[in-house]
Scaffold this motif. Structure first.
Motif, PDB file in Angstrom:
ATOM      1  N   ASP A  79       0.885  -1.226  -0.005  1.00  0.00           N
ATOM      2  CA  ASP A  79       0.018  -0.046   0.162  1.00  0.00           C
ATOM      3  C   ASP A  79       0.965   1.249  -0.289  1.00  0.00           C
ATOM      4  OD1 ASP A  79      -1.681   1.736   2.242  1.00  0.00           O
ATOM      5  OD2 ASP A  79      -2.415   1.549   0.494  1.00  0.00           O
ATOM      6  N   SER A  80       2.020   1.189   0.875  1.00  0.00           N
ATOM      7  CA  SER A  80       2.913   2.402   0.967  1.00  0.00           C
ATOM      8  C   SER A  80       3.492   2.559  -0.497  1.00  0.00           C
ATOM      9  CB  SER A  80       3.896   2.216   1.947  1.00  0.00           C
ATOM     10  OG  SER A  80       5.009   3.226   1.982  1.00  0.00           O
ATOM     11  N   GLU A  81       4.169   1.518  -0.957  1.00  0.00           N
ATOM     12  CA  GLU A  81       4.720   1.497  -2.477  1.00  0.00           C
ATOM     13  C   GLU A  81       3.734   2.298  -3.167  1.00  0.00           C
ATOM     14  OE1 GLU A  81       7.878  -2.109  -1.588  1.00  0.00           O
ATOM     15  OE2 GLU A  81       6.108  -2.131  -3.170  1.00  0.00           O
ATOM     16  N   ALA A  82       2.465   1.856  -3.414  1.00  0.00           N
ATOM     17  CA  ALA A  82       1.753   2.149  -4.418  1.00  0.00           C
ATOM     18  C   ALA A  82       1.313   3.485  -4.374  1.00  0.00           C
ATOM     19  CB  ALA A  82       0.326   1.359  -4.482  1.00  0.00           C
TER      20      ALA A  82
ATOM     21  N   GLN B  65       3.075   5.830  -2.886  1.00  0.00           N
ATOM     22  CA  GLN B  65       4.141   6.874  -3.197  1.00  0.00           C
ATOM     23  C   GLN B  65       4.135   6.921  -4.847  1.00  0.00           C
ATOM     24  OE1 GLN B  65       6.204   8.770  -1.368  1.00  0.00           O
ATOM     25  NE2 GLN B  65       4.915   7.826   0.306  1.00  0.00           N
ATOM     26  N   ALA B  66       4.118   5.698  -5.394  1.00  0.00           N
ATOM     27  CA  ALA B  66       4.210   5.738  -6.746  1.00  0.00           C
ATOM     28  C   ALA B  66       3.024   6.799  -7.379  1.00  0.00           C
ATOM     29  CB  ALA B  66       3.733   4.060  -7.440  1.00  0.00           C
ATOM     30  N   ALA B  67       1.679   6.625  -6.768  1.00  0.00           N
ATOM     31  CA  ALA B  67       0.812   7.464  -7.322  1.00  0.00           C
ATOM     32  C   ALA B  67       1.209   9.050  -6.895  1.00  0.00           C
ATOM     33  CB  ALA B  67      -0.556   7.175  -6.424  1.00  0.00           C
ATOM     34  N   LEU B  68       1.939   9.222  -5.933  1.00  0.00           N
ATOM     35  CA  LEU B  68       2.092  10.601  -5.906  1.00  0.00           C
ATOM     36  C   LEU B  68       3.268  11.051  -6.684  1.00  0.00           C
ATOM     37  CD1 LEU B  68       1.745  13.101  -3.931  1.00  0.00           C
ATOM     38  CD2 LEU B  68       3.394  12.125  -2.467  1.00  0.00           C
ATOM     39  N   ALA B  69       4.159  10.443  -7.144  1.00  0.00           N
ATOM     40  CA  ALA B  69       5.282  10.346  -8.067  1.00  0.00           C
ATOM     41  C   ALA B  69       4.458  10.714  -9.421  1.00  0.00           C
ATOM     42  CB  ALA B  69       6.272   9.405  -8.116  1.00  0.00           C
ATOM     43  N   VAL B  70       3.349  10.057  -9.869  1.00  0.00           N
ATOM     44  CA  VAL B  70       2.654  10.289 -11.003  1.00  0.00           C
ATOM     45  C   VAL B  70       2.084  11.755 -10.897  1.00  0.00           C
ATOM     46  CG1 VAL B  70       0.937   9.597 -12.489  1.00  0.00           C
ATOM     47  CG2 VAL B  70       2.427   7.710 -11.692  1.00  0.00           C
TER      48      VAL B  70
ATOM     49  N   ALA C 197      -4.475   5.529 -12.162  1.00  0.00           N
ATOM     50  CA  ALA C 197      -4.788   4.016 -11.659  1.00  0.00           C
ATOM     51  C   ALA C 197      -4.239   3.053 -12.957  1.00  0.00           C
ATOM     52  CB  ALA C 197      -6.358   3.865 -11.646  1.00  0.00           C
ATOM     53  N   ARG C 198      -4.209   3.765 -14.197  1.00  0.00           N
ATOM     54  CA  ARG C 198      -3.653   3.103 -15.331  1.00  0.00           C
ATOM     55  C   ARG C 198      -2.306   2.780 -15.144  1.00  0.00           C
ATOM     56  NH1 ARG C 198      -8.012   5.979 -18.087  1.00  0.00           N
ATOM     57  NH2 ARG C 198      -6.089   7.638 -18.621  1.00  0.00           N
ATOM     58  N   ALA C 199      -1.646   4.079 -14.789  1.00  0.00           N
ATOM     59  CA  ALA C 199      -0.071   3.958 -14.710  1.00  0.00           C
ATOM     60  C   ALA C 199       0.391   2.805 -13.563  1.00  0.00           C
ATOM     61  CB  ALA C 199       0.359   5.224 -14.288  1.00  0.00           C
ATOM     62  N   LEU C 200      -0.537   2.640 -12.710  1.00  0.00           N
ATOM     63  CA  LEU C 200       0.008   1.698 -11.551  1.00  0.00           C
ATOM     64  C   LEU C 200      -0.546   0.488 -11.927  1.00  0.00           C
ATOM     65  CD1 LEU C 200      -0.973   3.957  -8.454  1.00  0.00           C
ATOM     66  CD2 LEU C 200       1.339   3.821  -9.573  1.00  0.00           C
ATOM     67  N   ALA C 201      -1.607   0.123 -12.605  1.00  0.00           N
ATOM     68  CA  ALA C 201      -2.182  -1.199 -12.934  1.00  0.00           C
ATOM     69  C   ALA C 201      -1.236  -2.399 -12.970  1.00  0.00           C
ATOM     70  CB  ALA C 201      -3.198  -1.116 -14.215  1.00  0.00           C
ATOM     71  N   GLU C 202      -0.471  -2.161 -13.753  1.00  0.00           N
ATOM     72  CA  GLU C 202       0.826  -3.372 -13.943  1.00  0.00           C
ATOM     73  C   GLU C 202       1.629  -3.578 -12.962  1.00  0.00           C
ATOM     74  OE1 GLU C 202       4.266  -4.440 -17.399  1.00  0.00           O
ATOM     75  OE2 GLU C 202       3.121  -2.591 -17.669  1.00  0.00           O
ATOM     76  N   GLN C 203       2.032  -2.733 -12.167  1.00  0.00           N
ATOM     77  CA  GLN C 203       3.169  -2.799 -11.334  1.00  0.00           C
ATOM     78  C   GLN C 203       2.329  -3.247  -9.805  1.00  0.00           C
ATOM     79  OE1 GLN C 203       6.119  -0.461 -10.941  1.00  0.00           O
ATOM     80  NE2 GLN C 203       7.272  -1.406  -8.950  1.00  0.00           N
ATOM     81  N   HIS C 204       1.369  -2.516  -9.763  1.00  0.00           N
ATOM     82  CA  HIS C 204       0.516  -2.610  -8.121  1.00  0.00           C
ATOM     83  C   HIS C 204      -0.675  -3.050  -8.265  1.00  0.00           C
ATOM     84  CE1 HIS C 204       4.134  -0.194  -6.699  1.00  0.00           C
ATOM     85  NE2 HIS C 204       4.108   0.642  -7.495  1.00  0.00           N
TER      86      HIS C 204
ATOM     87  N   THR D  16      -9.394   3.334  -4.932  1.00  0.00           N
ATOM     88  CA  THR D  16      -8.191   3.635  -4.027  1.00  0.00           C
ATOM     89  C   THR D  16      -7.767   4.808  -4.362  1.00  0.00           C
ATOM     90  OG1 THR D  16      -8.084   1.052  -3.827  1.00  0.00           O
ATOM     91  CG2 THR D  16      -6.048   2.540  -3.176  1.00  0.00           C
ATOM     92  N   VAL D  17      -7.143   5.341  -5.730  1.00  0.00           N
ATOM     93  CA  VAL D  17      -6.540   6.361  -5.981  1.00  0.00           C
ATOM     94  C   VAL D  17      -7.449   7.561  -5.722  1.00  0.00           C
ATOM     95  CG1 VAL D  17      -5.957   7.524  -8.057  1.00  0.00           C
ATOM     96  CG2 VAL D  17      -5.427   5.259  -7.745  1.00  0.00           C
ATOM     97  N   VAL D  18      -8.825   7.510  -5.999  1.00  0.00           N
ATOM     98  CA  VAL D  18      -9.728   8.653  -5.578  1.00  0.00           C
ATOM     99  C   VAL D  18      -9.592   8.987  -4.128  1.00  0.00           C
ATOM    100  CG1 VAL D  18     -12.259   9.075  -5.352  1.00  0.00           C
ATOM    101  CG2 VAL D  18     -11.367   8.181  -7.641  1.00  0.00           C
TER     102      VAL D  18
END
Length: 696
Positions: A624-627, A629-634, A649-656, A662-664
């Protein structure tokens, strides 16, 4: 360059308006001049103008008479037509453009305007006088009726209440037509209103009021005044449906719990108060509890926790619509937590205690900024209302387990008023053993007693100490009883009738209104709160979803996990868990994931879990923390243009594999704490990192 708007300083003409004295005279004189000029130039016979004027005078006289105008107005209009026609006839023969003709026409116009103004004022005065006369007539009729009522009740009070002579100041008829209120001044010498209040039953009998109607006295605007509410129509006998208005409510503006005999809503204000509901079996107490829960569900700053050790029946109707949601928009339960066992109730109360103690520390700065010693309750920091069915009996129980539960309930009542945690307790009877606890009597100031005509164990003086003239026999109907709050004196009221289908409608209609537990409180509540909808703890709720109409016969019905399995009484071993249960659980899990942003990821511990209600508490914290941080970076990489939840959500879909919901949730949190700035609304909503946000 922005376009400029020209400002007109001249007169604004209303071409649809009728003529006034000035415009009417101007129209008449210019019309006469035009007609005379045309007639003189064309050789028109002069008698035609006179005939037209006579016809106009006659027509206006008839219409004015039909409009019931004054004779003065009719004469003025007829004279104006005849004078204008006479001038036009003379001008056609002698010439309209001479100074004599023009001067006489101007004089005629001024005269017509002055006469029109005078008659207009006269007509307005006549109209006002007619309205005033009609109003005086109505007042005379009402006053006659009110004077008769006043005289009757002055005599009645003097006869029944030991010679008290009132001076009636006003009699107000209720808009519902079900009674009236007498505002009276008490006699000198220290007479108090309660001398009349304690004779309520005798006054009602003397007035020959119908059953269910009362004459109750209460305090007036000061201690020398009394209000006597007299009900003349029994509104307690029939059912009154719960209103279909499910608009948002607030703990601060009061929660409607029913209606008084005069049709007024009676509200409970529970920001600092607890509530006590007393009602024997068959009095409509369970229905009234649902009325209370309906008000809580509509409130945008209340989270409802329910304890019902009788199989959770008080809270189940508010959870079932969420369990039964099949496709479409996900539905949140109408209550935030339901405990049907002793163990779950202890877990809930322990969580409430932790929340209350943590709020006292965590929100000191917030209360200091607000300059208050009460936690500012809002949608962001909601109040927790603990509804405990038969909670008063728990407090009075001698069972060791119940005593532990009672101690926790009393701790919540005693310590967390300022921190926004209050209770609603119910009791089966109004007896000293049930209501003997000082904490209940002191804190539960909003009190309801549904009698249902039951006399045994219904001592109203214990529920409403100090109130006079209240008798169980005044409310012998289901759903009827007495309600008193610090804001409203104890008196008769009727609870609304609410049925399961309407409860389901309210749950669906208010799903978006429910607040979330604030972050600080959720942290204090811990995993006990986060896992409250875990499948292992809610399996008993899913067992209630059996459709009896389509259920198989008993000998063919497979055993459900967690239910009774009577395989020892069958010839063959019990079959394994049916696939239908797994499909139901998977479908319900998908709905919860879509609404609350959860995923199918396993919980951080190693226990095997069935999918079930999961309110974002079971995902692996590291992932959850990694996802996050990744969302914040995007978001940061999107620059000043910003981005939306779907793109992240599309940017995180493949890795996370993070869902859009959740992103909302993350974006809403970042917008609230200032990490991100929300721009636009609806489908054009985008979020910009605060580093790239435009200057305010």
């Amino acid at each position: 360059m922005a376009p400029t708007t020209a400002t007109s300083t001249g007169p604004v003409w209303d071409w649809a308006a009728g003529h006034g004295p000035v415009t009417g005279a101007l129209s008449a004189t210019t019309g006469a001049l035009a007609l005379a000029t045309t007639g003189a130039a064309t050789g028109m016979p002069a008698g035609w103008a006179l005939a037209a004027g006579a016809a106009g005078a006659l027509g206006h006289s008839v219409t004015s008479w039909r409009e019931r105008l004054a004779a003065r107005t009719i004469a003025m209009r007829a004279a104006s037509w005849l004078l204008g026609a006479g001038w036009t006839t003379w001008a056609i023969t002698s010439g309209p453009l001479t100074w004599t003709a023009l001067g006489s026409l101007a004089t005629l116009g001024v005269g017509i305007g002055a006469a029109a103004r005078s008659t207009l004022l006269h007509e307005e005065a006549r109209e006002l006088e007619a309205l005033a006369a009609a109003e005086r007539q109505v007042n005379r009729e009402l006053s006659a009726g009110r004077r008769a009522i006043a005289a009757e009740w002055v005599d009645r009070v003097q006869r029944v209440c030991g010679g008290i002579t009132l001076r009636v100041l006003a009699v107000e008829m209720w808009p519902t037509g079900t009674g009236f209120t007498i505002d009276a001044e008490l006699p000198a010498g220290g007479t108090t209103y309660d001398r009349i209040a304690k004779e309520s039953a005798r006054l009602s009998a003397d007035a020959r009021l119908p059953h269910g109607c009362t004459a109750s006295a209460s305090q007036g605007v000061h201690q020398g005044r009394v209000l006597i509410d007299v009900t003349t129509v029994n509104v307690l006998a029939g059912e009154i449906e719960y209103p279909t208005d499910y608009s948002p409510l607030s703990i601060h503006t009061g929660l409607p719990w029913g209606v008084r005999p005069d049709g007024r809503e009676v509200r409970a204000y529970l920001r600092e108060q607890c509530a006590l509901i007393v009602g024997p079996t068959g009095s409509g107490k369970t229905n009234f509890v649902h009325d209370v829960l309906a008000g809580f569900a509509r409130a945008t700053d209340i989270l409802t926790w329910v304890i019902d050790l009788n199989a959770g029946s008080a809270g189940l109707p508010w959870v079932r619509p969420a369990l039964a949601a099949d496709g479409g928009e996900p539905v949140r339960p109408g209550i935030d937590w339901l405990a049907a066992s002793y163990e779950e109730a202890m877990v809930m109360l322990d969580a409430a205690v932790r929340v209350g103690k943590h709020r006292k520390v965590a929100y000191q700065d917030l209360m200091a900024r607000a300059n208050t010693d009460l936690l500012p309750i809002s949608e962001r920091i909601p109040q927790i209302m603990l509804a405990i069915d038969e909670g008063a009996e728990i407090l009075a129980s001698s069972d060791p387990k119940m005593r532990k539960l009672a101690a926790k309930i009393l701790e919540v009542i005693r310590l967390f008023r300022a921190m926004g945690i209050r209770t609603v307790l119910t009791a089966l009877g109004a007896t000293g053993s049930v209501l003997g606890n000082l904490m209940i009597r002191r804190e539960a100031k909003a009190r309801v007693c549904l009698t249902g005509g039951e006399v045994e164990g219904m001592d109203l003086s214990k529920v409403f100490p100090g109130s006079r003239g209240l008798k169980v026999t005044q409310a012998p109907y289901k759903g009827a009883g007495f309600m008193g709050t610090p804001e409203s004196a104890a008196g008769l009221f009727k609870a609304w009738r609410i049925k399961p289908n309407q409860i389901a409608d309210i749950v669906r209609a208010t799903s978006a209104l429910h607040p979330r537990l604030d972050e600080q409180s959720a942290k204090a509540a811990g995993a006990d709160y986060a896992r409250r909808w875990d499948a292992a703890r809610t399996a008993w709720m899913r067992d209630t979803m059996v459709d009896e109409c389509s259920a198989p016969a008993a000998e063919d019905r497979p055993a459900r996990p967690g239910g009774l399995n009577l395989s020892a009484l069958r010839d063959a071993p019990a079959p394994a868990a049916p696939v239908a249960d797994e499909v139901f659980d998977a479908r319900f899990q998908a709905l919860i994931d879509a609404e609350f942003g959860t995923t199918g990821q396993p919980a951080p511990d190693t226990r095997e879990e069935r999918p079930g209600l999961n309110l974002s508490a079971f995902r692996n914290e590291q992932q959850d923390s990694e996802a996050r941080q990744a969302a914040l970076a995007v978001l940061l990489a999107s620059g000043p243009e910003g981005t939306g939840a779907s793109a992240i959500a599309r940017a995180l879909a493949e890795q996370h594999g993070t869902s859009r919901q959740t992103v909302v949730g993350w974006l809403k949190e970042w917008a609230e704490d200032g990490t991100a700035v929300r721009i636009g609304t609806g489908t054009k909503t985008r979020y910009v990192h605060h580093r790239h946000a435009p200057e305010a």
